[in-house]
Design a protein around this motif. Structure first.
Motif, short mmCIF file in Angstrom:
data_model
loop_
_atom_site.label_atom_id
_atom_site.label_comp_id
_atom_site.label_asym_id
_atom_site.label_seq_id
_atom_site.Cartn_x
_atom_site.Cartn_y
_atom_site.Cartn_z
N ARG A 1 -1.95 24.82 28.83
CA ARG A 1 -2.62 24.17 29.95
C ARG A 1 -3.58 23.09 29.45
NH1 ARG A 1 -2.60 29.63 31.12
NH2 ARG A 1 -1.38 30.20 32.98
N LYS B 1 3.08 15.56 27.95
CA LYS B 1 1.72 15.10 28.26
C LYS B 1 0.69 15.89 27.47
CE LYS B 1 2.59 13.51 33.00
NZ LYS B 1 2.28 13.76 34.44
N GLN C 1 8.14 17.58 30.93
CA GLN C 1 7.21 16.50 31.26
C GLN C 1 5.77 16.92 31.00
OE1 GLN C 1 7.24 15.30 35.40
NE2 GLN C 1 6.22 13.36 34.97
N ASP C 2 5.41 18.12 31.45
CA ASP C 2 4.05 18.61 31.23
C ASP C 2 3.78 18.87 29.75
OD1 ASP C 2 3.47 18.47 33.92
OD2 ASP C 2 3.82 20.60 34.31
N ILE D 1 6.32 25.82 30.25
CA ILE D 1 6.03 24.71 31.15
C ILE D 1 7.15 23.69 31.09
CG2 ILE D 1 3.53 25.08 31.00
CD1 ILE D 1 3.35 22.79 29.00
N SER D 2 7.14 22.74 32.01
CA SER D 2 8.19 21.73 32.06
C SER D 2 8.10 20.79 30.86
CB SER D 2 8.09 20.91 33.34
OG SER D 2 6.94 20.07 33.31
#
Length: 236
Positions: A219, A33, A29-30, A26-27
């Motif tokens: 996720r 978070k 940024q993600d 995933i990125s």
């Protein structure tokens, strides 16, 4: 939350850890978070590796400003002392830290020991003396190497596959680690995807207070599911 002491390391961690292999998908940024959400939910043990492409970079981006709030584990696949130092310095730089809590030899085909021709364990001792690593550990998929590591008394934790599909051989490793006050970190707690019901995995592993499963999460929905089970544990 359910905090335990990881073997004889003295490291106090949440019983369930965060496996950082999947965040390479995933990125940044993600990933940041997600990692912050895990920390806010009570998780403070994060396990990554030099081999997980940009995972260390993302962990560093998330936690460099709050390094003292987390327990950080990473791994080296080095085969020589020279490779060990290269990996360690790269990990420190990428993770944006000046020390690693738990530094693990990553699935070696042998058990590194002091005085070995490979120089790996002696390099780890020197790195510990310099304050760059706090605890020396090992991961493996081989029962023979795992037993040798436990019997040697040289390692503070063992990371090995362990789930409710485990057999007597894996159970014996858990018992031996407990007897030696050696931390046991359970990789592949979902058996590489063979287990489809996380509630069963969660309930099973809660039976082993000294076993720390690291769940690979990428996720937000997955993370929220694990955190909800921590707050309302399913029964085995």
């Amino acid at each position: 939350m359910n905090r335990i002491t990881l073997g004889k390391t003295g490291l106090v961690i949440e019983k369930n850890g965060f496996g950082c292999l999947p965040i390479q998908r995933i990125s940044e940024q993600d990933a940041v978070k997600l990692l912050h959400k895990a920390y806010d939910g009570g998780i403070n043990f994060f396990d990554t590796a030099r081999a997980y492409s940009d995972s260390e970079q993302k962990v560093g981006a998330a936690f460099s400003a709050m390094r003292d709030k987390i327990v950080l584990a990473t791994k080296t696949g080095a085969q020589t002392a020279e490779e060990f130092w290269k990996d360690l310095e790269t990990s420190l730089r990428t993770l944006k830290t000046d020390y690693i809590d738990l530094y693990q030899f990553h699935n070696p085909a042998f058990c590194p020991k002091p005085g070995g021709e490979d120089g790996l364990y002696d390099a780890a001792l020197e790195a510990k003396k310099q304050g760059k690593i706090r605890h020396i550990a090992i991961t493996n998929h081989r029962l023979t190497v795992a037993h040798e590591a436990i019997d040697s008394g040289l390692y503070e934790t063992l990371q090995f596959p362990f789930s409710y599909l485990a057999g007597e051989q894996e159970m014996e490793l858990v018992r031996k680690c407990r007897a030696q006050q050696m931390g046991f970190i359970a990789m592949k707690a979902m058996a590489g995807g063979l287990i489809r019901h996380p509630e069963v995995t969660f309930a099973f592993l809660r039976q082993y207070p000294q076993v720390v499963p690291i769940y690979g999460i990428q996720r937000m929905a997955e993370l929220q599911q694990w955190l909800s089970m921590e707050n309302d544990p399913p029964r085995w």
